[in-house]
Motif scaffolding. Structure first.
Motif, short mmCIF file in Angstrom:
data_model
loop_
_atom_site.label_atom_id
_atom_site.label_comp_id
_atom_site.label_asym_id
_atom_site.label_seq_id
_atom_site.Cartn_x
_atom_site.Cartn_y
_atom_site.Cartn_z
N TYR A 22 41.37 66.20 15.29
CA TYR A 22 40.93 67.41 16.00
C TYR A 22 39.81 68.09 15.22
N ARG A 56 46.29 75.97 15.68
CA ARG A 56 46.51 74.80 16.54
C ARG A 56 47.58 75.01 17.62
N GLY A 62 41.22 70.82 25.00
CA GLY A 62 40.41 70.31 23.90
C GLY A 62 39.21 71.18 23.57
#
Length: 259
Positions: A22, A56, A62
């Protein structure tokens, strides 16, 4: 209706820990789209900022990770000046304000992120793959589900394209894979319930499970909150009666004994 019952799992935070990927992808996406002048102002470290890790559990799509990467790396951002608690308490609003500040749109960021991942896969697939750490007990369990005559499906907000690549590398063959292109998780669960008996839905986002409980048509679906996932500090506390906290150790037992 097919005879085999179905276990449905989220992907990120349930089957795999992808925090390294990520950050790497979000960081590179920022570098790809910010101006030369902005590159002089913000610093995008290779090491994952603690604020990015902490935030997170609030990420739903995304593109939000790209916003967080940019905000973590800008010393003058609200995230850095007012702190994580303030940003998380007003998460949707702060993301919208950050989009406006940077002059970005969600669709622009999502496509830029997808392109970054495609390039990473093309240039160094093994490195991209190694950024993802599968939860070994979950992988082992899914490979034994056939013994219980149960199939499994993956329901994620990640794109189907990248989810399938990872599942193949983990040697997992779910019956169905749904990504962000497929629609909302609630809509997909409603569609599946007409076709299959659902033995459980494992998710690490408490708010998603609460939405399942709020839909009277989905009340037959057992909901499980993955204790090993990306949970907010208070997510484990005072769970509604329809949501059970699931521990990795429980995966050693048959589904019939989970509730």
């Amino acid at each position: 209706m097919r005879e085999e019952p179905l276990l449905i799992l989220d992907f990120d935070g349930v089957i795999v820990d992808g925090i390294q990927e990520y950050w790497a992808s979000s960081r590179q996406t920022c570098l790809n789209i910010i101006s030369a002048k902005e590159k002089e102002i913000i610093s995008l470290p290779r090491e994952i900022p603690s604020a990015f890790k902490t935030m997170r559990p609030w990420v739903h799509h995304g593109w939000e990770m790209v916003i967080l990467a940019a905000e973590c790396s800008d010393k003058t951002s609200k995230l850095n000046l007012k702190g994580i608690e303030n940003f998380s308490n007003n998460y949707s609003i702060e993301c919208s304000l950050a989009l406006e500040k940077w002059g970005w749109t969600p669709s622009q960021l999502q496509e830029a992120l997808n392109q970054t991942r495609r390039e990473a896969i093309s240039n160094n697939f093994n490195q991209w793959l190694n950024y993802h750490q599968p939860f070994s007990l979950v992988i082992q369990y899914l490979k034994t589900l056939e013994k219980e005559d149960i199939e499994f499906a993956v329901l994620t907000t990640k794109s189907i394209e990248f989810t399938k690549k990872l599942l193949n590398c983990f040697n997992l063959q779910p019956s169905l894979v749904f990504g962000h292109e497929s629609g909302s998780k609630i809509d997909i669960l409603n569609q599946l319930l007409h076709k299959r008996i659902i033995r459980g839905f494992i998710e690490d986002r408490r708010t998603t499970l609460e939405k399942v409980l709020e839909d009277p048509k989905l009340k037959s679906i057992p909901c499980y909150l993955a204790s090993w996932g990306y949970l907010k500090p208070q997510d484990r506390n005072n769970l509604p009666s329809g949501i059970k906290l699931l521990n990795l150790e429980t995966l050693r037992e048959p589904i019939s004994s989970w509730s």
